[in-house]
Design a protein around this motif. Structure first.
Motif, PDB file in Angstrom:
ATOM      1  N   LEU A  73     -28.748  30.297  29.778  1.00 49.31           N
ATOM      2  CA  LEU A  73     -29.443  31.428  30.400  1.00 49.31           C
ATOM      3  C   LEU A  73     -30.265  32.178  29.354  1.00 49.31           C
ATOM      4  O   LEU A  73     -31.423  32.493  29.578  1.00 49.31           O
ATOM      5  CB  LEU A  73     -28.444  32.356  31.083  1.00 49.31           C
ATOM      6  N   PHE A  74     -29.639  32.475  28.223  1.00 49.28           N
ATOM      7  CA  PHE A  74     -30.337  33.085  27.084  1.00 49.28           C
ATOM      8  C   PHE A  74     -29.469  32.908  25.849  1.00 49.28           C
ATOM      9  O   PHE A  74     -28.241  33.022  25.916  1.00 49.28           O
ATOM     10  CB  PHE A  74     -30.665  34.564  27.337  1.00 49.28           C
ATOM     11  N   GLY A  75     -30.090  32.573  24.734  1.00 43.88           N
ATOM     12  CA  GLY A  75     -29.336  32.323  23.509  1.00 43.88           C
ATOM     13  C   GLY A  75     -28.299  31.238  23.727  1.00 43.88           C
ATOM     14  O   GLY A  75     -28.602  30.167  24.239  1.00 43.88           O
ATOM     15  N   ASN A  76     -27.064  31.509  23.324  1.00 42.88           N
ATOM     16  CA  ASN A  76     -25.968  30.564  23.522  1.00 42.88           C
ATOM     17  C   ASN A  76     -25.151  30.885  24.766  1.00 42.88           C
ATOM     18  O   ASN A  76     -24.037  30.389  24.924  1.00 42.88           O
ATOM     19  CB  ASN A  76     -25.046  30.554  22.296  1.00 42.88           C
ATOM     20  N   ILE A  77     -25.665  31.714  25.628  1.00 42.71           N
ATOM     21  CA  ILE A  77     -24.968  32.102  26.860  1.00 42.71           C
ATOM     22  C   ILE A  77     -25.385  31.139  27.973  1.00 42.71           C
ATOM     23  O   ILE A  77     -26.562  31.031  28.305  1.00 42.71           O
ATOM     24  CB  ILE A  77     -25.320  33.555  27.259  1.00 42.71           C
ATOM     25  N   ASN A  78     -24.379  30.462  28.565  1.00 46.54           N
ATOM     26  CA  ASN A  78     -24.687  29.534  29.652  1.00 46.54           C
ATOM     27  C   ASN A  78     -24.053  30.011  30.960  1.00 46.54           C
ATOM     28  O   ASN A  78     -23.340  31.009  31.011  1.00 46.54           O
ATOM     29  CB  ASN A  78     -24.247  28.110  29.295  1.00 46.54           C
ATOM     30  N   VAL A  79     -24.319  29.278  32.027  1.00 43.50           N
ATOM     31  CA  VAL A  79     -23.824  29.641  33.357  1.00 43.50           C
ATOM     32  C   VAL A  79     -22.297  29.677  33.380  1.00 43.50           C
ATOM     33  O   VAL A  79     -21.697  30.582  33.968  1.00 43.50           O
ATOM     34  CB  VAL A  79     -24.368  28.657  34.426  1.00 43.50           C
ATOM     35  N   ALA A  80     -21.643  28.737  32.722  1.00 43.17           N
ATOM     36  CA  ALA A  80     -20.176  28.679  32.717  1.00 43.17           C
ATOM     37  C   ALA A  80     -19.573  29.944  32.116  1.00 43.17           C
ATOM     38  O   ALA A  80     -18.593  30.493  32.648  1.00 43.17           O
ATOM     39  CB  ALA A  80     -19.699  27.451  31.945  1.00 43.17           C
ATOM     40  N   LEU A  81     -20.144  30.424  31.033  1.00 43.73           N
ATOM     41  CA  LEU A  81     -19.620  31.634  30.395  1.00 43.73           C
ATOM     42  C   LEU A  81     -19.802  32.846  31.304  1.00 43.73           C
ATOM     43  O   LEU A  81     -18.880  33.651  31.470  1.00 43.73           O
ATOM     44  CB  LEU A  81     -20.310  31.876  29.051  1.00 43.73           C
ATOM     45  N   VAL A  82     -20.959  32.959  31.917  1.00 41.29           N
ATOM     46  CA  VAL A  82     -21.221  34.092  32.811  1.00 41.29           C
ATOM     47  C   VAL A  82     -20.272  34.055  34.009  1.00 41.29           C
ATOM     48  O   VAL A  82     -19.675  35.077  34.373  1.00 41.29           O
ATOM     49  CB  VAL A  82     -22.695  34.109  33.263  1.00 41.29           C
ATOM     50  N   LEU A  83     -20.093  32.884  34.619  1.00 34.77           N
ATOM     51  CA  LEU A  83     -19.182  32.777  35.762  1.00 34.77           C
ATOM     52  C   LEU A  83     -17.732  32.990  35.334  1.00 34.77           C
ATOM     53  O   LEU A  83     -16.946  33.597  36.072  1.00 34.77           O
ATOM     54  CB  LEU A  83     -19.343  31.426  36.455  1.00 34.77           C
ATOM     55  N   GLY A  84     -17.353  32.509  34.147  1.00 33.41           N
ATOM     56  CA  GLY A  84     -15.995  32.725  33.643  1.00 33.41           C
ATOM     57  C   GLY A  84     -15.718  34.200  33.416  1.00 33.41           C
ATOM     58  O   GLY A  84     -14.642  34.706  33.782  1.00 33.41           O
ATOM     59  N   LEU A  85     -16.651  34.906  32.820  1.00 32.83           N
ATOM     60  CA  LEU A  85     -16.487  36.349  32.640  1.00 32.83           C
ATOM     61  C   LEU A  85     -16.493  37.066  33.987  1.00 32.83           C
ATOM     62  O   LEU A  85     -15.811  38.079  34.164  1.00 32.83           O
ATOM     63  CB  LEU A  85     -17.581  36.900  31.724  1.00 32.83           C
ATOM     64  N   GLY A  86     -17.234  36.501  34.945  1.00 31.68           N
ATOM     65  CA  GLY A  86     -17.233  37.054  36.301  1.00 31.68           C
ATOM     66  C   GLY A  86     -15.859  36.977  36.949  1.00 31.68           C
ATOM     67  O   GLY A  86     -15.497  37.839  37.756  1.00 31.68           O
ATOM     68  N   GLN A  87     -15.073  35.968  36.582  1.00 30.29           N
ATOM     69  CA  GLN A  87     -13.702  35.863  37.090  1.00 30.29           C
ATOM     70  C   GLN A  87     -12.872  37.066  36.646  1.00 30.29           C
ATOM     71  O   GLN A  87     -12.142  37.651  37.435  1.00 30.29           O
ATOM     72  CB  GLN A  87     -13.042  34.576  36.591  1.00 30.29           C
ATOM     73  N   PHE A  88     -13.003  37.431  35.377  1.00 32.77           N
ATOM     74  CA  PHE A  88     -12.274  38.599  34.874  1.00 32.77           C
ATOM     75  C   PHE A  88     -12.772  39.873  35.545  1.00 32.77           C
ATOM     76  O   PHE A  88     -11.982  40.727  35.942  1.00 32.77           O
ATOM     77  CB  PHE A  88     -12.426  38.720  33.357  1.00 32.77           C
ATOM     78  N   LEU A  89     -14.071  39.985  35.663  1.00 39.17           N
ATOM     79  CA  LEU A  89     -14.657  41.167  36.287  1.00 39.17           C
ATOM     80  C   LEU A  89     -14.171  41.334  37.721  1.00 39.17           C
ATOM     81  O   LEU A  89     -13.767  42.428  38.127  1.00 39.17           O
ATOM     82  CB  LEU A  89     -16.186  41.098  36.249  1.00 39.17           C
ATOM     83  N   THR A  90     -14.162  40.253  38.493  1.00 45.01           N
ATOM     84  CA  THR A  90     -13.719  40.363  39.883  1.00 45.01           C
ATOM     85  C   THR A  90     -12.223  40.668  39.978  1.00 45.01           C
ATOM     86  O   THR A  90     -11.798  41.363  40.903  1.00 45.01           O
ATOM     87  CB  THR A  90     -14.045  39.095  40.706  1.00 45.01           C
ATOM     88  N   THR A  91     -11.432  40.184  39.033  1.00 40.80           N
ATOM     89  CA  THR A  91     -10.003  40.508  39.025  1.00 40.80           C
ATOM     90  C   THR A  91      -9.803  42.009  38.879  1.00 40.80           C
ATOM     91  O   THR A  91      -9.042  42.634  39.633  1.00 40.80           O
ATOM     92  CB  THR A  91      -9.283  39.762  37.879  1.00 40.80           C
ATOM     93  N   PHE A  92     -10.486  42.608  37.909  1.00 34.50           N
ATOM     94  CA  PHE A  92     -10.363  44.054  37.710  1.00 34.50           C
ATOM     95  C   PHE A  92     -10.963  44.833  38.872  1.00 34.50           C
ATOM     96  O   PHE A  92     -10.429  45.867  39.281  1.00 34.50           O
ATOM     97  CB  PHE A  92     -10.996  44.475  36.385  1.00 34.50           C
TER      98      PHE A  92
END
Length: 121
Positions: A73-92
């Motif tokens: 997506l930008f730099g070393n940030i890919n879709v998997a990382l964004v969706l994985g962090l989204g898992q934590f965000l949705t949990t909270f």
């Protein structure tokens, strides 16, 4: 350390009187308790199903759509990382939403039932 021993002689027992089994059954069969249960289930079940579906989509994408998940997506940030962090965000987010829902809708109803049971005992 709390025990089930009787209070000392001359002392007063300050423990609340416990409702009978019949009282619990009566409350469980009441319309008010049914409404409390419906209010809880109408919030918890759909949110649980939605979160499990969201988690399974993430797992399936990770296993079977490696090219998509590896898209940068930008730099070393890919879709998997964004969706994985989204898992934590949705949990909270779900925990926060449930806390608000319980404080506004469930706790007052449960407290009313509890107070009535303790008064009747």
């Amino acid at each position: 350390m709390a025990t089930d021993a009787p209070p000392p002689p001359g002392g007063t027992d300050t423990r609340p009187v416990q409702p009978t089994t019949a009282s619990f059954v009566e409350v469980q069969e009441s319309a008010e308790f049914g409404e409390l249960r419906r209010t809880y289930r109408s919030f918890a079940f759909p949110l649980t199903i939605a979160f499990i579906a969201w988690y399974l989509v993430y797992v399936l994408l990770s296993n079977y759509a490696g090219g998509f998940m590896g898209t940068k997506l930008f730099g070393n940030i890919n879709v998997a990382l964004v969706l994985g962090l989204g898992q934590f965000l949705t949990t909270f987010l779900i925990a926060w939403l449930y806390s608000r829902h319980a404080a506004v809708k469930l706790d007052p109803k449960a407290e009313a039932i509890k107070s009535r049971m303790e008064a009747d005992a």
